[in-house]
Design a protein around this motif. Structure first.
Motif, mmCIF file in Angstrom:
data_model
loop_
_atom_site.group_PDB
_atom_site.id
_atom_site.type_symbol
_atom_site.label_atom_id
_atom_site.label_comp_id
_atom_site.label_asym_id
_atom_site.label_seq_id
_atom_site.Cartn_x
_atom_site.Cartn_y
_atom_site.Cartn_z
ATOM 1 N N PHE A 137 -29.541 22.055 19.615
ATOM 2 C CA PHE A 137 -28.190 22.976 20.185
ATOM 3 C C PHE A 137 -27.699 22.093 21.389
ATOM 4 O O PHE A 137 -26.397 22.186 21.444
ATOM 5 N N TRP A 138 -28.635 21.730 22.319
ATOM 6 C CA TRP A 138 -28.004 21.185 23.682
ATOM 7 C C TRP A 138 -27.665 19.616 23.158
ATOM 8 O O TRP A 138 -26.478 19.338 23.620
ATOM 9 N N GLU A 139 -27.956 19.016 22.438
ATOM 10 C CA GLU A 139 -27.459 17.738 21.754
ATOM 11 C C GLU A 139 -25.999 18.240 21.098
ATOM 12 O O GLU A 139 -25.139 17.513 21.371
ATOM 13 N N ALA A 140 -25.725 19.230 20.663
ATOM 14 C CA ALA A 140 -24.307 19.395 20.089
ATOM 15 C C ALA A 140 -23.527 19.871 21.034
ATOM 16 O O ALA A 140 -22.540 19.341 21.337
ATOM 17 N N VAL A 141 -23.976 20.643 21.958
ATOM 18 C CA VAL A 141 -23.229 21.033 23.324
ATOM 19 C C VAL A 141 -22.955 19.430 24.042
ATOM 20 O O VAL A 141 -21.729 19.605 24.445
ATOM 21 N N ASP A 142 -23.785 18.906 24.008
ATOM 22 C CA ASP A 142 -23.573 17.406 25.206
ATOM 23 C C ASP A 142 -22.379 16.962 24.195
ATOM 24 O O ASP A 142 -21.575 16.010 24.750
ATOM 25 N N GLN A 143 -22.418 16.729 22.812
ATOM 26 C CA GLN A 143 -21.419 15.928 21.972
ATOM 27 C C GLN A 143 -20.100 16.758 22.419
ATOM 28 O O GLN A 143 -19.092 15.966 22.583
ATOM 29 N N PHE A 144 -19.983 17.955 22.310
ATOM 30 C CA PHE A 144 -18.561 18.646 22.454
ATOM 31 C C PHE A 144 -18.009 18.208 23.892
ATOM 32 O O PHE A 144 -17.137 17.990 24.153
ATOM 33 N N LEU A 145 -19.193 18.275 24.991
ATOM 34 C CA LEU A 145 -18.587 18.209 26.240
ATOM 35 C C LEU A 145 -18.108 16.438 26.269
ATOM 36 O O LEU A 145 -17.250 16.339 27.119
ATOM 37 N N ASP A 146 -18.756 15.806 26.068
ATOM 38 C CA ASP A 146 -18.429 14.283 25.787
ATOM 39 C C ASP A 146 -17.107 14.058 25.244
ATOM 40 O O ASP A 146 -16.249 13.432 25.731
ATOM 41 N N LEU A 147 -16.907 14.703 24.006
ATOM 42 C CA LEU A 147 -15.513 14.637 23.560
ATOM 43 C C LEU A 147 -14.411 15.151 24.528
ATOM 44 O O LEU A 147 -13.230 14.761 24.729
ATOM 45 N N ALA A 148 -14.806 16.503 25.060
ATOM 46 C CA ALA A 148 -13.665 17.009 26.023
ATOM 47 C C ALA A 148 -13.394 16.045 27.226
ATOM 48 O O ALA A 148 -12.461 15.906 27.528
ATOM 49 N N ASN A 149 -14.385 15.295 27.940
ATOM 50 C CA ASN A 149 -14.148 14.662 28.713
ATOM 51 C C ASN A 149 -13.649 13.439 28.404
ATOM 52 O O ASN A 149 -12.833 12.766 29.209
ATOM 53 N N ARG A 150 -13.639 12.796 27.447
ATOM 54 C CA ARG A 150 -13.039 11.709 26.711
ATOM 55 C C ARG A 150 -11.495 12.000 26.573
ATOM 56 O O ARG A 150 -10.397 11.426 26.858
ATOM 57 N N GLN A 151 -11.233 13.305 26.064
ATOM 58 C CA GLN A 151 -9.964 13.788 26.149
ATOM 59 C C GLN A 151 -9.182 14.169 27.502
ATOM 60 O O GLN A 151 -8.052 13.820 27.458
ATOM 61 N N ALA A 152 -9.891 14.630 28.349
ATOM 62 C CA ALA A 152 -9.398 14.679 29.614
ATOM 63 C C ALA A 152 -9.120 13.569 30.378
ATOM 64 O O ALA A 152 -8.391 13.767 31.509
ATOM 65 N N GLN A 153 -9.451 12.201 30.019
ATOM 66 C CA GLN A 153 -8.930 11.036 30.193
ATOM 67 C C GLN A 153 -7.560 10.815 29.736
ATOM 68 O O GLN A 153 -6.706 10.221 30.659
ATOM 69 N N GLU A 154 -7.019 11.351 28.813
ATOM 70 C CA GLU A 154 -5.466 11.221 28.404
ATOM 71 C C GLU A 154 -4.879 12.659 28.515
ATOM 72 O O GLU A 154 -3.627 12.193 28.560
ATOM 73 N N LEU A 155 -5.454 13.663 28.616
ATOM 74 C CA LEU A 155 -4.747 14.953 28.910
ATOM 75 C C LEU A 155 -4.994 15.759 29.864
ATOM 76 O O LEU A 155 -6.279 15.521 30.453
#
Length: 92
Positions: free
Chosen positions: A14-32
């Motif tokens: 569960f925590w690994e999936a949460v971290d993966q979603f947060l990593d994706l969000a943080n990457r997107q926040a570099q562009e948006l």
């Protein structure tokens, strides 16, 4: 759902999936803008949770309000817990 409080009850996957979603969000926040990323995550969660709710109970249309209330309560509790965590980190 804070890791320290519920770690024994929640599988590590569960925590690994949460971290993966947060990593994706943080990457997107570099562009948006962060508010746009936040809105996209919230929409995606609502869409996926609606899909999941129907999979779990194909007769959900008869009592959709119960599912809506459940997901709203869950989101509210998780949001409050994470907001308190962020506020305590900033003040501490």
């Amino acid at each position: 759902m804070a890791r320290d409080k519920e770690a024994q009850e929640v599988p590590e996957e569960f925590w690994e999936a949460v971290d993966q979603f947060l990593d994706l969000a943080n990457r997107q926040a570099q562009e948006l803008p962060v508010p746009r990323v936040s809105a996209a995550i919230m929409y995606a969660a609502a869409r996926y949770n609606a899909f999941n709710a129907v999979l779990q109970d194909p007769a959900l249309a008869e009592d959709a309000e119960e599912a809506i209330d459940y997901f709203c309560r869950q989101y509210r509790d998780m949001f409050k817990e994470n907001l308190r965590s962020h506020l305590s980190e900033e003040s501490g």
